[in-house]
Design an enzyme around this catalytic site. Structure first.
Site, PDB file in Angstrom:
ATOM      1  N   VAL A 294     -85.005  54.086  -1.726  1.00 11.57           N
ATOM      2  CA  VAL A 294     -86.248  53.848  -2.469  1.00 11.57           C
ATOM      3  C   VAL A 294     -87.311  53.335  -1.505  1.00 11.57           C
ATOM      4  CG1 VAL A 294     -87.342  52.524  -4.307  1.00 11.57           C
ATOM      5  CG2 VAL A 294     -84.995  53.361  -4.581  1.00 11.57           C
ATOM      6  N   LEU A 295     -88.463  53.975  -1.487  1.00 15.81           N
ATOM      7  CA  LEU A 295     -89.549  53.583  -0.577  1.00 15.81           C
ATOM      8  C   LEU A 295     -90.863  53.479  -1.320  1.00 15.81           C
ATOM      9  CD1 LEU A 295     -90.729  53.184   2.353  1.00 15.81           C
ATOM     10  CD2 LEU A 295     -91.180  55.646   2.309  1.00 15.81           C
TER      11      LEU A 295
ATOM     12  N   HIS B 182     -93.455  47.522   9.780  1.00 15.11           N
ATOM     13  CA  HIS B 182     -92.705  47.051   8.610  1.00 15.11           C
ATOM     14  C   HIS B 182     -92.992  45.575   8.321  1.00 15.11           C
ATOM     15  CE1 HIS B 182     -90.582  50.827   8.307  1.00 15.11           C
ATOM     16  NE2 HIS B 182     -90.161  50.725   9.554  1.00 15.11           N
TER      17      HIS B 182
ATOM     18  N   GLU C  74     -95.730  53.769   9.915  1.00 20.73           N
ATOM     19  CA  GLU C  74     -95.296  54.055   8.548  1.00 20.73           C
ATOM     20  C   GLU C  74     -96.429  54.162   7.539  1.00 20.73           C
ATOM     21  OE1 GLU C  74     -94.835  49.514   8.928  1.00 20.73           O
ATOM     22  OE2 GLU C  74     -94.535  51.273  10.196  1.00 20.73           O
TER      23      GLU C  74
ATOM     24  N   ALA D 108     -83.368  51.720   2.880  1.00 23.63           N
ATOM     25  CA  ALA D 108     -84.611  50.975   2.657  1.00 23.63           C
ATOM     26  C   ALA D 108     -84.592  49.582   3.288  1.00 23.63           C
ATOM     27  CB  ALA D 108     -84.878  50.855   1.154  1.00 23.63           C
TER      28      ALA D 108
ATOM     29  N   ASP E 262     -84.322  59.239  -9.638  1.00 24.31           N
ATOM     30  CA  ASP E 262     -85.691  58.966  -9.214  1.00 24.31           C
ATOM     31  C   ASP E 262     -86.566  58.826 -10.451  1.00 24.31           C
ATOM     32  OD1 ASP E 262     -87.182  59.335  -6.269  1.00 24.31           O
ATOM     33  OD2 ASP E 262     -88.532  59.641  -7.973  1.00 24.31           O
TER      34      ASP E 262
ATOM     35  N   ARG F 172     -83.948  54.683  21.272  1.00 23.25           N
ATOM     36  CA  ARG F 172     -85.137  55.527  21.278  1.00 23.25           C
ATOM     37  C   ARG F 172     -86.176  55.005  22.272  1.00 23.25           C
ATOM     38  NH1 ARG F 172     -86.221  55.137  14.926  1.00 23.25           N
ATOM     39  NH2 ARG F 172     -85.364  53.065  15.398  1.00 23.25           N
TER      40      ARG F 172
ATOM     41  N   LYS G 236     -89.767  65.588  -8.463  1.00 22.19           N
ATOM     42  CA  LYS G 236     -88.779  65.587  -7.382  1.00 22.19           C
ATOM     43  C   LYS G 236     -87.407  65.993  -7.906  1.00 22.19           C
ATOM     44  CE  LYS G 236     -91.116  62.040  -4.629  1.00 22.19           C
ATOM     45  NZ  LYS G 236     -91.075  60.640  -4.122  1.00 22.19           N
TER      46      LYS G 236
ATOM     47  N   ASP H 232     -85.309  48.484   6.157  1.00 26.81           N
ATOM     48  CA  ASP H 232     -86.510  48.176   6.940  1.00 26.81           C
ATOM     49  C   ASP H 232     -87.553  47.455   6.109  1.00 26.81           C
ATOM     50  OD1 ASP H 232     -86.309  48.844   9.637  1.00 26.81           O
ATOM     51  OD2 ASP H 232     -86.565  50.969   9.243  1.00 26.81           O
TER      52      ASP H 232
ATOM     53  N   LYS I 258     -89.903  50.305  17.710  1.00 26.06           N
ATOM     54  CA  LYS I 258     -89.647  49.243  16.742  1.00 26.06           C
ATOM     55  C   LYS I 258     -90.635  48.105  16.905  1.00 26.06           C
ATOM     56  CE  LYS I 258     -86.984  49.100  14.058  1.00 26.06           C
ATOM     57  NZ  LYS I 258     -87.135  49.565  12.651  1.00 26.06           N
TER      58      LYS I 258
ATOM     59  N   TYR J 291     -93.671  51.254  14.629  1.00 26.23           N
ATOM     60  CA  TYR J 291     -93.233  50.887  13.284  1.00 26.23           C
ATOM     61  C   TYR J 291     -93.332  49.372  13.170  1.00 26.23           C
ATOM     62  CZ  TYR J 291     -91.246  55.561  12.535  1.00 26.23           C
ATOM     63  OH  TYR J 291     -91.083  56.911  12.374  1.00 26.23           O
TER      64      TYR J 291
ATOM     65  N   SER K  87     -84.410  57.455 -13.057  1.00 25.28           N
ATOM     66  CA  SER K  87     -83.984  56.153 -12.551  1.00 25.28           C
ATOM     67  C   SER K  87     -84.372  55.058 -13.538  1.00 25.28           C
ATOM     68  CB  SER K  87     -84.629  55.883 -11.182  1.00 25.28           C
ATOM     69  OG  SER K  87     -84.145  54.689 -10.617  1.00 25.28           O
TER      70      SER K  87
END
Length: 362
Positions: A239-240, A96, A118, A268, A198, A15, A203, A270, A75, A94, A220
């Site tokens: 999961v975020l 992270h 993010e 997930a 979840d 990218r 959702k 990252d 990145k 990003y 969940s």
């Protein structure tokens, strides 16, 4: 303002943070742009296109970093790039940082203004710059999982869609946010049996309505996760918690109950991953086997489709980049609360609560 666009150096990264179209927009607003030679080639954008859009082309990364007021990346900077960072510079990418303690230390030491894609918020409280990459990662997770389930890759030999007279593969998606919902969409489209878990009943209700009962929705909790994962041919971790380290929701003992040759894709990663047995991999060496299960955890998954990802990302970032160029960084942050929420480091301090907590600065 001079905007610098260095070539991404993370393994397998295709990218680029600026398209010629976005470059043209920045120049029209009075900005100057310098692009490293070949920065856009992997995404299908040539140096000639950037020149035509008004950019200067720099032969080295050092020339880009040294001169730019605003560094625009995809990145987070890697160790080889730490030396390029300097005080007074703004970095928009990003970050992270919850899973990047060393980078956080460098940004603090060099007093870099770090704005993380993010954590930028829209007027609806959502995360518009995270959304396109989450969508792509969710869709890719099924495509990748189906590939590694094939026998020649050491997988269990399950065809997700099956054929008449056979059971289709079972896809379990943990997390029903953007990435999880798009994983569900792709899995259903391929004809798989799909279970999604979840904590948010809204959702789950939305997915139940959308797929009219074709998808099994579960709350969940440890019992439901263990039951669903044990029968999964493909497990997708999605999961975020924005900016925070991802919680571990699938334990090693649960992974050990999966059939040998099953596949795990942890979107997930990252943010540290949400599956206990996971650790980051790369495009050069994307998988490893543990408990007989194939694990895939490439942090820059969307780089597999560099052109689509670049266009999707830059369409989302363009309004914010334009704002920074037109108004200047200080004024843009003062006037736009959502963009200001993207600030993770400033004046040698961690300014985003979830990041500070994850790194032990709060």
């Amino acid at each position: 303002m001079l905007i610098g666009v260095p070539k991404e150096i993370k393994i397998g990264e295709t990218r680029v943070s600026m398209t010629p179209s976005l470059c043209r927009r920045c120049v029209s607003l009075g900005g100057n742009v310098v692009v490293q030679k070949g920065a856009g080639e992997s995404a299908g954008f040539t140096d000639a296109e950037y020149r035509a859009a008004g950019a200067a082309i720099a032969t080295t990364a050092q020339k880009v970093w040294r001169s730019a007021d605003l560094i625009l990346k995809v990145k987070e900077p890697l160790e080889a790039e730490y030396g390029h960072l300097r005080e007074g510079q703004t970095l928009f990418t990003y970050l992270h940082l919850a899973a990047g303690a060393e980078l956080a230390k460098v940004l603090l030491k060099k007093r870099v203004l770090g704005i993380a894609y993010e954590t930028v918020e829209g007027v609806d409280g959502q995360f518009p710059l995270l959304k396109p990459m989450s969508q792509i990662a969710g869709r890719l997770a099924i495509q990748i999982g189906a590939y590694f389930l094939q026998s020649q890759h050491g997988g269990s030999g399950v065809l997700l869609g099956g054929i008449p007279g056979t059971m289709p593969g079972h896809v379990v998606v943990v997390g029903a946010g953007n990435s999880g919902a798009h994983a569900v969409q792709m899995a259903v489209g391929m004809g798989a049996r799909v279970t999604v878990l979840d904590l948010d009943t809204r959702k789950l209700e939305a997915l139940d309505i959308e797929y009219r009962g074709r998808v099994v929705t579960l709350m969940s909790n440890p019992a439901n996760i263990e039951l669903a994962v044990a029968s999964a041919d493909l497990l997708v971790g999605a999961v975020l918690i924005p900016a925070a380290k991802a919680p571990t929701v699938v334990k090693k003992k649960t992974v050990a109950k999966m059939r040998p040759g099953s596949v795990i894709v942890d979107i997930a990663i990252d943010q540290g991953g949400c599956i206990e047995s996971i650790h980051p991999t790369s495009h050069e060496s994307p998988t490893y086997r543990q408990h007989g299960v194939i694990h895939y955890a490439v942090p820059n998954m969307p780089a597999l489709v560099g052109r689509t990802s670049t266009i999707g990302l830059t369409q989302a970032t363009e309004p914010y980049v334009a704002m920074l160029v037109q108004k200047g960084v200080a004024r843009a942050l003062a006037e736009h609360k959502g963009l200001a929420r993207g600030v993770n480091t400033q004046d040698g301090k961690i300014t985003y609560d979830a990041v500070a907590k994850a790194l032990g600065y709060s």
